[in-house]
Design an enzyme around this catalytic site. Structure first.
Site, PDB file in Angstrom:
ATOM      1  N   GLY A  47      -1.416   6.386  -2.808  1.00 26.25           N
ATOM      2  CA  GLY A  47      -2.546   6.261  -3.744  1.00 26.25           C
ATOM      3  C   GLY A  47      -3.656   5.419  -3.131  1.00 26.25           C
ATOM      4  O   GLY A  47      -4.833   5.807  -3.126  1.00 26.25           O
ATOM      5  N   HIS A  48      -3.268   4.260  -2.562  1.00 24.95           N
ATOM      6  CA  HIS A  48      -4.263   3.409  -1.902  1.00 24.95           C
ATOM      7  C   HIS A  48      -4.873   4.150  -0.709  1.00 24.95           C
ATOM      8  O   HIS A  48      -6.078   4.077  -0.469  1.00 24.95           O
ATOM      9  CB  HIS A  48      -3.607   2.135  -1.367  1.00 24.95           C
ATOM     10  CG  HIS A  48      -3.057   1.240  -2.423  1.00 24.95           C
ATOM     11  ND1 HIS A  48      -1.711   0.985  -2.559  1.00 24.95           N
ATOM     12  CD2 HIS A  48      -3.670   0.533  -3.406  1.00 24.95           C
ATOM     13  CE1 HIS A  48      -1.515   0.153  -3.558  1.00 24.95           C
ATOM     14  NE2 HIS A  48      -2.682  -0.129  -4.107  1.00 24.95           N
ATOM     15  N   LYS A  62      -5.458   6.030 -12.340  1.00 22.33           N
ATOM     16  CA  LYS A  62      -4.167   5.684 -12.944  1.00 22.33           C
ATOM     17  C   LYS A  62      -4.312   4.464 -13.843  1.00 22.33           C
ATOM     18  O   LYS A  62      -3.745   4.415 -14.927  1.00 22.33           O
ATOM     19  CB  LYS A  62      -3.119   5.444 -11.865  1.00 22.33           C
ATOM     20  CG  LYS A  62      -1.858   4.871 -12.452  1.00 22.33           C
ATOM     21  CD  LYS A  62      -0.670   5.128 -11.606  1.00 22.33           C
ATOM     22  CE  LYS A  62       0.514   4.460 -12.219  1.00 22.33           C
ATOM     23  NZ  LYS A  62       0.392   2.988 -12.122  1.00 22.33           N
ATOM     24  N   LEU A  98       0.819  -1.215   0.000  1.00 31.69           N
ATOM     25  CA  LEU A  98       0.000   0.000   0.000  1.00 31.69           C
ATOM     26  C   LEU A  98       0.856   1.269   0.000  1.00 31.69           C
ATOM     27  O   LEU A  98       1.858   1.357   0.702  1.00 31.69           O
ATOM     28  CB  LEU A  98      -0.912  -0.001   1.228  1.00 31.69           C
ATOM     29  CG  LEU A  98      -1.853  -1.209   1.352  1.00 31.69           C
ATOM     30  CD1 LEU A  98      -2.696  -1.105   2.620  1.00 31.69           C
ATOM     31  CD2 LEU A  98      -2.750  -1.359   0.123  1.00 31.69           C
ATOM     32  N   ARG A 148       4.853  -0.659  -8.107  1.00 33.35           N
ATOM     33  CA  ARG A 148       6.026  -1.086  -8.885  1.00 33.35           C
ATOM     34  C   ARG A 148       7.155  -0.056  -8.858  1.00 33.35           C
ATOM     35  O   ARG A 148       8.256  -0.359  -9.320  1.00 33.35           O
ATOM     36  CB  ARG A 148       5.615  -1.388 -10.330  1.00 33.35           C
ATOM     37  CG  ARG A 148       4.781  -2.658 -10.443  1.00 33.35           C
ATOM     38  CD  ARG A 148       4.602  -3.099 -11.884  1.00 33.35           C
ATOM     39  NE  ARG A 148       4.064  -4.443 -11.977  1.00 33.35           N
ATOM     40  CZ  ARG A 148       2.787  -4.743 -12.201  1.00 33.35           C
ATOM     41  NH1 ARG A 148       1.896  -3.780 -12.366  1.00 33.35           N
ATOM     42  NH2 ARG A 148       2.385  -5.991 -12.274  1.00 33.35           N
ATOM     43  N   SER A 161       2.837   4.094  -7.536  1.00 31.93           N
ATOM     44  CA  SER A 161       2.602   2.731  -7.998  1.00 31.93           C
ATOM     45  C   SER A 161       3.406   1.790  -7.114  1.00 31.93           C
ATOM     46  O   SER A 161       4.524   2.124  -6.697  1.00 31.93           O
ATOM     47  CB  SER A 161       3.073   2.590  -9.452  1.00 31.93           C
ATOM     48  OG  SER A 161       3.258   1.236  -9.782  1.00 31.93           O
TER      49      SER A 161
END
Ligand code: PAF
Length: 273
Positions: A33-34, A146, A30, A184, A182
């Site tokens: 954004g989350h 996104k 997380l 990632r 992200s």
């Protein structure tokens, strides 16, 4: 916060939950954004459910399923801190079955752009989102802009399958320098992270041109290509909110999308105009 592992247990508990339920499905690791999705869910609902499930069916062979960041302990602590009521963390064996029924993404819009570069990815996304929505039965589910194509396809599936959940589109959250958040991003080295900024820079440039009156998608894409030269671009595309390709920007009905590889990391970003 209650942690639930088994779908059947969640379904039993769900029958006892009173009030409006907001749901944030995630694959964990997380980030801000989350957290902004969870915050919005907290503000708009009586009960907030978050799921953490790294969904194997949305990863293609050779993608990063095995090494996708898993931070279960940290995620659990974060969820507790931000006031999540139920954390649903199922195992793969309790979500997927032998020879089971699956969702297939729409043949055209599920197989362009992200779906062209990652064929079958959206079949996996829609299958798991369908399962999760059926287990959690939320009044509202929150998805980030996104993953614009994912968001479009989830909304379409909800309509096509007459699912009784409202899908909320939530704004992209960015690092102070513009990089879209992200899970990632943790793969990026310092050098790669600098290059990754070119995605948001190119979108910013397109946004500025639009503000100055430019409408032609070809011109906007060319300007973005220039900025993105140092990295391996997979696509730059401009579509309507229904994911139809467009030649001219339509105000409040256009999304500029970019996907590129920086080192071994594949990144996407977009701008809604
Ligand atoms: O956006 C994601 O994190 C995933 O695609 C989702 C929606 C949780 C499904 O696995």
């Amino acid at each position: 916060m209650k942690i639930i592992k088994y779908p059947t247990d969640f379904m039993k508990t769900r029958k006892e939950i009173k009030g409006k339920v907001g749901f944030v499905p995630t694959m964990g690791a997380l980030h801000q954004g989350h957290l902004s999705l969870i915050k919005q869910a907290r503000e708009e609902n009586d009960v907030v459910v978050v799921s953490i499930f790294v969904n194997p069916t949305q990863f293609l062979p050779g993608e990063d399923f095995e090494k996708y960041p898993r931070k279960y302990e940290a995620d659990r602590a974060v969820c507790e801190r931000v006031g999540v009521d139920y954390l649903f963390m199922p195992d793969v064996k309790d979500i997927y079955f032998d020879d089971e029924a699956r969702v297939t993404a729409p043949k055209i819009k599920g197989y362009i752009l992200e779906g062209l570069n990652r064929p079958g990815h959206f079949d996996g996304v829609l299958t798991v989102v369908n399962k999760l929505l059926n287990i959690v039965k939320p009044d509202i589910a929150y998805f980030g802009k996104k993953d614009a194509q994912q968001l479009y396809l989830v909304k379409k599936m909800v309509r096509d399958f007459f699912l009784d959940t409202e899908i909320k589109e939530c704004d992209i959250v960015r690092e102070p320098d513009g990089l879209a958040m992200s899970s990632r991003n943790v793969y990026l080295s310092e050098e790669e992270r600098k290059k990754a900024l070119l995605l948001s820079k190119s979108l910013k440039r397109a946004g500025k041109l639009i503000m100055a009156g430019e409408k032609k998608c070809d011109v906007l894409k060319k300007a973005m290509e220039e900025i993105l030269k140092p990295i391996e671009v997979e696509y730059i595309e401009i579509v309507s909110r229904d994911f139809e390709k467009i030649d001219e920007i339509q105000k409040e009905n256009s999304i500029i999308l970019v996907a590129a590889k920086v080192g071994n990391t594949r990144l996407i970003d977009n701008l809604w105009v």
